[in-house]
Design a protein around this motif. Structure first.
Motif, mmCIF file in Angstrom:
data_model
loop_
_atom_site.group_PDB
_atom_site.id
_atom_site.type_symbol
_atom_site.label_atom_id
_atom_site.label_comp_id
_atom_site.label_asym_id
_atom_site.label_seq_id
_atom_site.Cartn_x
_atom_site.Cartn_y
_atom_site.Cartn_z
ATOM 1 N N ALA A 388 24.788 -30.464 3.348
ATOM 2 C CA ALA A 388 23.912 -31.564 2.943
ATOM 3 C C ALA A 388 22.518 -31.403 3.534
ATOM 4 O O ALA A 388 21.512 -31.597 2.836
ATOM 5 C CB ALA A 388 24.514 -32.902 3.376
ATOM 6 N N CYS A 389 22.442 -31.026 4.797
ATOM 7 C CA CYS A 389 21.131 -30.861 5.438
ATOM 8 C C CYS A 389 20.372 -29.669 4.854
ATOM 9 O O CYS A 389 19.146 -29.723 4.700
ATOM 10 C CB CYS A 389 21.297 -30.703 6.946
ATOM 11 N N LEU A 396 13.080 -31.127 0.444
ATOM 12 C CA LEU A 396 11.844 -31.425 1.171
ATOM 13 C C LEU A 396 10.785 -30.374 0.887
ATOM 14 O O LEU A 396 9.604 -30.699 0.681
ATOM 15 C CB LEU A 396 12.147 -31.484 2.666
ATOM 16 N N GLU A 397 11.175 -29.123 0.839
ATOM 17 C CA GLU A 397 10.225 -28.042 0.553
ATOM 18 C C GLU A 397 9.655 -28.185 -0.851
ATOM 19 O O GLU A 397 8.465 -27.966 -1.087
ATOM 20 C CB GLU A 397 10.924 -26.692 0.719
ATOM 21 N N THR A 398 10.514 -28.554 -1.810
ATOM 22 C CA THR A 398 10.045 -28.756 -3.187
ATOM 23 C C THR A 398 9.127 -29.964 -3.278
ATOM 24 O O THR A 398 8.128 -29.953 -4.004
ATOM 25 C CB THR A 398 11.243 -28.945 -4.135
ATOM 26 N N ALA A 399 9.461 -31.004 -2.522
ATOM 27 C CA ALA A 399 8.692 -32.255 -2.589
ATOM 28 C C ALA A 399 7.265 -32.095 -2.103
ATOM 29 O O ALA A 399 6.390 -32.884 -2.478
ATOM 30 C CB ALA A 399 9.392 -33.345 -1.779
ATOM 31 N N THR A 400 7.006 -31.092 -1.279
ATOM 32 C CA THR A 400 5.651 -30.913 -0.753
ATOM 33 C C THR A 400 4.639 -30.586 -1.848
ATOM 34 O O THR A 400 3.441 -30.788 -1.657
ATOM 35 C CB THR A 400 5.621 -29.788 0.297
ATOM 36 N N GLU A 424 23.510 -33.954 16.107
ATOM 37 C CA GLU A 424 23.947 -32.656 15.596
ATOM 38 C C GLU A 424 22.727 -31.764 15.358
ATOM 39 O O GLU A 424 21.690 -32.236 14.857
ATOM 40 C CB GLU A 424 24.730 -32.824 14.294
ATOM 41 N N PRO A 425 22.819 -30.473 15.677
ATOM 42 C CA PRO A 425 21.652 -29.580 15.540
ATOM 43 C C PRO A 425 21.049 -29.575 14.134
ATOM 44 O O PRO A 425 19.816 -29.569 13.996
ATOM 45 C CB PRO A 425 22.215 -28.206 15.914
ATOM 46 N N VAL A 426 21.874 -29.577 13.084
ATOM 47 C CA VAL A 426 21.319 -29.520 11.719
ATOM 48 C C VAL A 426 20.566 -30.807 11.384
ATOM 49 O O VAL A 426 19.549 -30.785 10.686
ATOM 50 C CB VAL A 426 22.416 -29.260 10.667
ATOM 51 N N SER A 432 13.097 -32.914 12.266
ATOM 52 C CA SER A 432 11.866 -32.240 12.690
ATOM 53 C C SER A 432 11.067 -31.772 11.481
ATOM 54 O O SER A 432 9.838 -31.935 11.426
ATOM 55 C CB SER A 432 12.225 -31.059 13.583
ATOM 56 N N GLN A 433 11.777 -31.200 10.495
ATOM 57 C CA GLN A 433 11.095 -30.723 9.285
ATOM 58 C C GLN A 433 10.508 -31.888 8.496
ATOM 59 O O GLN A 433 9.405 -31.804 7.951
ATOM 60 C CB GLN A 433 12.094 -29.951 8.420
ATOM 61 N N LEU A 434 11.247 -32.986 8.452
ATOM 62 C CA LEU A 434 10.791 -34.174 7.728
ATOM 63 C C LEU A 434 9.498 -34.707 8.352
ATOM 64 O O LEU A 434 8.531 -35.018 7.648
ATOM 65 C CB LEU A 434 11.870 -35.249 7.752
#
Length: 439
Positions: A388-389, A396-400, A424-426, A432-434
């Motif tokens: 899911a992540c 998120l990458e596409t949304a930019t 959880e790490p993921v 962080s990416q968001l």
């Protein structure tokens, strides 16, 4: 350019913030003024100046010592702070986009009013918008002009899919003004029907760009204009299309009863006026979304089944309106998955959405980001956190590359759903990416 002291349109994130919507509905000006300061940087002294109030009175309102109940003061606040009238229970204000056409069948439409304010210096270079080019050329109305206008609408929709409508909106509104002027000049001439249809589509597109930006009040304004324009030429199928857009917006505003009523009215309008199977399939799917919003499982399943029954009736001989051709097999599949996903039926939804994403045109950035969000949501519902992540990160990458507050809002919603897994790490990596991408 407007002077700094002139009121400007409030940020979409403020106008659509649940606290702001609630405060305006209740006319809680203490909360409104605090939200203005927090989210728009409009401090009490600025509020006082813009609304012709004393600073002490504004301070009393903020502290809750005084209330605003006088209608003339409420109107001053709406005008001074640029809060759409409808949010405060007022009629549309003069500074809001005026009505394109009065609901009259005989009188020709008036030109959309130009924005008030100081005159801008004449640009050395002309605008490259289609309306400016045609006006500068002194083009008389011909079939080729009508074809060019229709072609530009298709191009607008393509660019809306690829990049979002925020940057596109000024050009669309400008062309709408131009077409309304053509309608006035053409009178009852041979191009009347086509021009009204073009204006209706431009108004719908403008409403859609506001909807995609979550500026719902403005979206409703333009959807209503599109209905009036289509009604003037008795295009009931297009009216059904606009009602379907309004139904979808109602699902986003958490008004499921309105969403169902609008989708039902859309189907009734189309059914009584030669709605093609593809049109009826699309409208039935909008009804499915509406029922899913209220968690009505049986009604949602029934509407999905009806959409598929109608889609199976499509033949190459159908004379389809151009605005419904987007509803192809891939769109049917992904919307079916989303409707099941809205009900929490992740086991059914996930493979459908995944299959549609594999089929979907890579240039449809907003659609792919939106559908990836739903795929990530269903994967999370099934307990597949890592997958899911990964999917949400791809969304998120596409949304930019897309200016769509609707898409970014969904991604923030996904982040909220990760709360139980926040360590959880993921999940940490996605957060962080968001933050890096959207803040």
């Amino acid at each position: 350019m407007p002077q700094p002291s002139e009121p400007s349109e409030l940020p979409a994130r403020l106008l659509t913030h649940p606290d702001m919507v609630s405060a305006c509905r209740d006319r809680d000006f203490s909360a409104i003024f605090r939200l203005m300061k927090r989210h728009a940087g409009i401090y009490p002294a600025m509020i006082a100046r813009r609304c012709s109030m004393t600073p002490s009175r504004v301070g009393e309102v903020v502290s809750g010592q005084r209330q605003i109940k006088d209608m003339s003061v409420i109107e001053r606040v709406s005008d001074g702070l640029r809060i759409p009238g409808q949010m405060l229970g007022l009629a549309r204000r003069s500074w809001e986009t005026p009505t394109v056409l009065a609901p009259r069948e005989v009188a020709p439409p008036s030109v959309i009013a130009e924005p008030k304010g100081p005159s801008e210096p004449v640009s050395v270079l002309p605008s490259v918008g289609l309306d400016s080019i045609l006006a500068a050329a002194g083009s008389r109305l011909t079939p080729s002009t009508v074809r060019a206008l229709n072609s530009s609408i298709q191009d607008y929709w393509r660019r809306d899919d690829e990049h979002g409508g925020e940057a596109l909106r000024p050009a669309v509104v400008g062309q709408l003004r131009y077409v309304v002027r053509l309608i006035k000049e053409a009178g009852e001439g041979e191009f009347r029907q086509s021009l009204y249809g073009i204006a209706a589509e431009l108004a719908r597109l403008t409403g859609w760009t506001y909807f995609d930006a979550r500026q719902y009040s403005q979206a409703r304004t333009y959807f209503a204009e599109a209905l009036q324009l289509a009604k003037a030429i008795d295009d009931r199928q297009f009216m059904a299309n606009v009602l379907a857009c309004m139904s979808l917006q109602a699902t986003y505003e958490d008004r499921p009863a309105d969403a169902v009523a609008l989708s039902t009215a859309a189907q009734d309008s189309a059914r009584q006026h030669g709605g093609t199977p593809r049109v009826m399939a699309m409208l039935s799917m909008r009804e499915a979304f509406a029922h899913a919003t209220s968690s009505n499982r049986s009604a949602t399943h029934e509407a999905i089944a009806e959409s598929h029954r109608q889609f199976e009736r499509i033949t190459g001989a159908d004379d389809e309106p151009a605005w419904v051709t987007y509803f192809d097999e891939t769109k049917l599949i992904v919307d079916t998955g989303i409707a099941h996903g809205r009900l929490g039926e992740a086991n059914t939804a996930e493979p459908l959405i995944a299959d549609a994403l594999r089929r979907e045109d890579a240039s449809n950035h907003r659609g792919r980001a939106f559908h990836s969000f739903w795929l990530a949501t269903t994967q999370l519902q099934r307990g597949n956190l890592d997958e899911a992540c990964d999917t949400a990160t791809a969304a998120l990458e596409t949304a930019t590359s897309v200016g769509s507050e609707r898409v970014t809002g969904h991604l923030r919603e996904f982040h909220q759903r990760l709360a139980p897994y926040s360590k959880e790490p993921v999940a940490v990596a996605f957060e962080s990416q968001l933050r890096a991408t959207l803040h």
